[in-house]
Design an enzyme around this catalytic site. Structure first.
Site, PDB file in Angstrom:
ATOM      1  N   ASP A  24      -0.667  11.537 -80.591  1.00  0.00           N
ATOM      2  CA  ASP A  24      -0.031  10.372 -79.866  1.00  0.00           C
ATOM      3  C   ASP A  24      -1.103   9.911 -78.678  1.00  0.00           C
ATOM      4  O   ASP A  24      -1.102  10.184 -77.686  1.00  0.00           O
ATOM      5  CB  ASP A  24       1.167  10.677 -79.316  1.00  0.00           C
ATOM      6  CG  ASP A  24       1.772   9.535 -78.510  1.00  0.00           C
ATOM      7  OD1 ASP A  24       1.270   8.339 -78.404  1.00  0.00           O
ATOM      8  OD2 ASP A  24       3.100   9.740 -77.896  1.00  0.00           O
ATOM      9  N   GLN A  47      -1.042   6.404 -74.512  1.00  0.00           N
ATOM     10  CA  GLN A  47      -1.737   6.487 -73.135  1.00  0.00           C
ATOM     11  C   GLN A  47      -3.221   6.706 -72.913  1.00  0.00           C
ATOM     12  O   GLN A  47      -3.659   6.923 -71.777  1.00  0.00           O
ATOM     13  CB  GLN A  47      -0.844   7.550 -72.186  1.00  0.00           C
ATOM     14  CG  GLN A  47       0.792   7.397 -71.898  1.00  0.00           C
ATOM     15  CD  GLN A  47       0.788   6.045 -71.333  1.00  0.00           C
ATOM     16  OE1 GLN A  47       0.022   5.509 -70.562  1.00  0.00           O
ATOM     17  NE2 GLN A  47       2.047   5.253 -71.488  1.00  0.00           N
ATOM     18  N   LYS A  80       0.015  -1.802 -74.294  1.00  0.00           N
ATOM     19  CA  LYS A  80      -0.457  -0.972 -73.074  1.00  0.00           C
ATOM     20  C   LYS A  80      -1.960  -1.334 -72.680  1.00  0.00           C
ATOM     21  O   LYS A  80      -2.387  -0.746 -71.764  1.00  0.00           O
ATOM     22  CB  LYS A  80      -0.125   0.554 -73.299  1.00  0.00           C
ATOM     23  CG  LYS A  80       1.218   0.777 -73.531  1.00  0.00           C
ATOM     24  CD  LYS A  80       1.619   2.188 -73.670  1.00  0.00           C
ATOM     25  CE  LYS A  80       3.014   2.422 -74.110  1.00  0.00           C
ATOM     26  NZ  LYS A  80       4.039   2.452 -73.129  1.00  0.00           N
ATOM     27  N   HIS A 116       6.360  12.151 -75.377  1.00  0.00           N
ATOM     28  CA  HIS A 116       7.235  11.112 -75.273  1.00  0.00           C
ATOM     29  C   HIS A 116       8.245  11.218 -76.588  1.00  0.00           C
ATOM     30  O   HIS A 116       7.988  11.950 -77.728  1.00  0.00           O
ATOM     31  CB  HIS A 116       6.485   9.683 -75.500  1.00  0.00           C
ATOM     32  CG  HIS A 116       7.051   8.595 -75.424  1.00  0.00           C
ATOM     33  ND1 HIS A 116       7.980   8.043 -76.363  1.00  0.00           N
ATOM     34  CD2 HIS A 116       7.006   7.753 -74.404  1.00  0.00           C
ATOM     35  CE1 HIS A 116       8.219   6.805 -75.956  1.00  0.00           C
ATOM     36  NE2 HIS A 116       7.763   6.598 -74.752  1.00  0.00           N
ATOM     37  N   CYS A 174      10.980   8.368 -71.016  1.00  0.00           N
ATOM     38  CA  CYS A 174      11.291   8.585 -72.205  1.00  0.00           C
ATOM     39  C   CYS A 174      10.784  10.136 -72.474  1.00  0.00           C
ATOM     40  O   CYS A 174      10.100  10.236 -73.627  1.00  0.00           O
ATOM     41  CB  CYS A 174      10.684   7.749 -73.312  1.00  0.00           C
ATOM     42  SG  CYS A 174      11.366   5.864 -73.298  1.00  0.00           S
TER      43      CYS A 174
HETATM   44  N1  PMP Z   1       3.792   7.682 -76.708  1.00  0.00           N
HETATM   45  C1  PMP Z   1       3.653   7.626 -75.382  1.00  0.00           C
HETATM   46  C2  PMP Z   1       3.127   8.720 -74.587  1.00  0.00           C
HETATM   47  C3  PMP Z   1       4.110   6.348 -74.689  1.00  0.00           C
HETATM   48  O1  PMP Z   1       3.752   6.235 -73.225  1.00  0.00           O
HETATM   49  C4  PMP Z   1       4.746   5.544 -75.191  1.00  0.00           C
HETATM   50  C5  PMP Z   1       5.310   4.246 -74.484  1.00  0.00           C
HETATM   51  N2  PMP Z   1       6.009   4.317 -73.451  1.00  0.00           N
HETATM   52  C6  PMP Z   1       4.993   5.453 -76.479  1.00  0.00           C
HETATM   53  C7  PMP Z   1       4.661   6.716 -77.142  1.00  0.00           C
HETATM   54  C8  PMP Z   1       5.897   4.626 -77.412  1.00  0.00           C
HETATM   55  O2  PMP Z   1       5.096   3.479 -77.523  1.00  0.00           O
HETATM   56  P1  PMP Z   1       5.814   2.043 -77.930  1.00  0.00           P
HETATM   57  O3  PMP Z   1       7.087   1.965 -77.084  1.00  0.00           O
HETATM   58  O4  PMP Z   1       4.921   0.950 -77.511  1.00  0.00           O
HETATM   59  O5  PMP Z   1       5.877   2.094 -79.492  1.00  0.00           O
END
Ligand code: PMP
Length: 400
Positions: free
Chosen positions: A193, A196, A219, A116, A358
């Site tokens: 990270d 998910q 999430k 991401h 993203c």
């Molecule tokens: N890493 C991953 C794998 C994600 O799915 C997300 C959220 N889409 C993020 C980072 C970023 O999370 P946040 O927007 O809640 O900071």
């Protein structure tokens, strides 16, 4: 169904809705909304600072929330649990505070091609600033990290290895024990990270060999605006703070300052007590179901959706087999742009995300501009899969 849809006010208010975008953000159970309101109604004050009883109560609520979250993720030393705004802030904290103190010209940072942007851009920018080299591990044809390549990329100059536990765009569950073992051989910092993973998999962070683990509350049934960074105590104690200001100091002299103990050293300013209380309620709710059951429920729905979508002519599902994926089904339909597909699905009250998720570096590697992504959580059922399939068939009719 492993939860009652009526537990989720938004879903109860919209009985027609097929919400398949939980990888972006989850819906919230009444227990979380009640906890939030209860905090603001009964205990709200600025914690840590006031000598009066109400402020002490707010401090206690914040402390208890941290303890509850720590228990949920398998962390015994709760001072290692730092509340942030979310995964993005958690990862920026590490890349900035640890990165600028420890990464220098000639060093190498290894990430993967499925990250991401939140676990990609902070490392890219750090590398550019200090003259380090960003090395990006390639993927296999079925959307996994290429472990041989990862092993080859990690070398004597590698001082950071950063990878996702679960891909948001493909759902791939990565072998993080193997990845961290490879990084450990050269003494690299291991950053994971878990945005998910924390909502979907049983998690026991004390038994994961990682230095930092990041995730977002929103999430996993919690409110937006509160996430977590778990760090190794000795690393957190040795590294400089991320932001400076109130709460994070021990003593401020005219010329210099000293820092508060963990976790406060990394929580500058008034903390987000209400959302932390909400996140703790979310952990309580998920523990009440049991994360093994959550995982099993999602695995069943993901397998069904993948199989039924793949049976439709022109549909391609990305990533490894459903058994190795979290509750994410990323797919394309020949001749229909994912945005158009999402619009037609919306007409049938099916909420899916369309785009690069993203993860533009991943889309480049897959050689596609975008996918449609259906993502499942505890409140979804086979009826949601039925609606998804109906919508995709309808889109194929509309677009001929
Ligand atoms: N890493 C991953 C794998 C994600 O799915 C997300 C959220 N889409 C993020 C980072 C970023 O999370 P946040 O927007 O809640 O900071």
């Amino acid at each position: 169904m492993i939860v009652d849809r009526a537990d989720f006010p938004l879903l109860a208010n919209h009985p027609e809705l097929h919400y398949l975008d939980s990888a972006a953000t989850s819906q919230k159970p009444r227990a979380v909304l009640d906890a939030l309101l209860d905090y603001y109604r009964c205990d709200n004050a600025n914690p840590h600072r006031g000598a009066y009883t109400l402020s002490a109560r707010a401090t206690e609520r914040y402390h208890d929330a941290r303890a509850r979250v720590a228990r949920f993720i398998g962390v015994r030393d709760m001072d290692r649990v730092i509340f942030t705004r979310g995964t993005t802030e958690s990862l920026n904290l590490v890349a900035t505070a640890w990165g600028y103190a420890n990464v220098t010209a000639g060093d190498e940072i290894v990430i993967t091609g499925m990250e991401h942007h939140a676990n990609f851009v902070p490392w890219q920018q750090l590398a550019r600033s200090v003259g380090a080299k960003l090395r990006i591990c390639g993927l296999t044809a079925d959307g996994r990290i290429d472990l041989d390549q990862f092993q080859a990329l990690v070398g004597p100059n590698t001082n950071v290895a950063a990878f996702g536990h679960v891909s948001n765009a493909l759902g791939t569950i990565n072998p993080i024990a193997e990845l961290s073992a490879i990084a450990r051989r050269v003494g690299a910092l291991v950053v994971c990270d878990g945005a998910q993973a924390a909502p979907h998999l049983p998690l026991d962070i004390d038994h994961l060999d990682v230095d930092f683990y990041a995730f977002s509350g929103h999430k996993m049934l919690g409110p937006m605006g509160c996430g977590v960074l778990v760090g190794k105590r000795e690393i957190l104690e040795q590294m400089p703070p991320y932001q400076t200001g109130g709460d994070m100091i021990e003593y401020v002299a005219d010329e210099r300052s000293t820092w508060n103990v963990l976790p406060h050293k990394f929580e500058a300013g008034t903390p987000n007590v209400g959302d932390a209380v909400g996140l703790a309620a979310a952990c309580e709710y998920l523990d009440g179901i049991g994360m093994a059951k959550v995982r099993e429920h999602e695995r069943t729905l993901t397998a069904s959706a993948s199989e039924r979508l793949s049976a439709i002519p022109g549909v391609r599902v990305y990533g490894p087999p459903a058994a190795d994926r979290s509750g994410v089904v990323s797919f394309t339909v020949d001749g229909i742009h994912p945005h158009d597909l999402a619009t037609i699905l919306d007409e049938g009250q099916v909420c899916v995300r369309a785009g690069h998720h993203c993860a533009q570096p991943l889309m480049r590697r897959l050689d596609i501009p975008a996918t449609a992504r259906a993502s499942f959580y505890i409140y979804n059922t086979e009826a949601d899969v039925d609606a998804l399939i109906r919508g995709v068939e309808r889109a194929r009719e509309v677009f001929g």
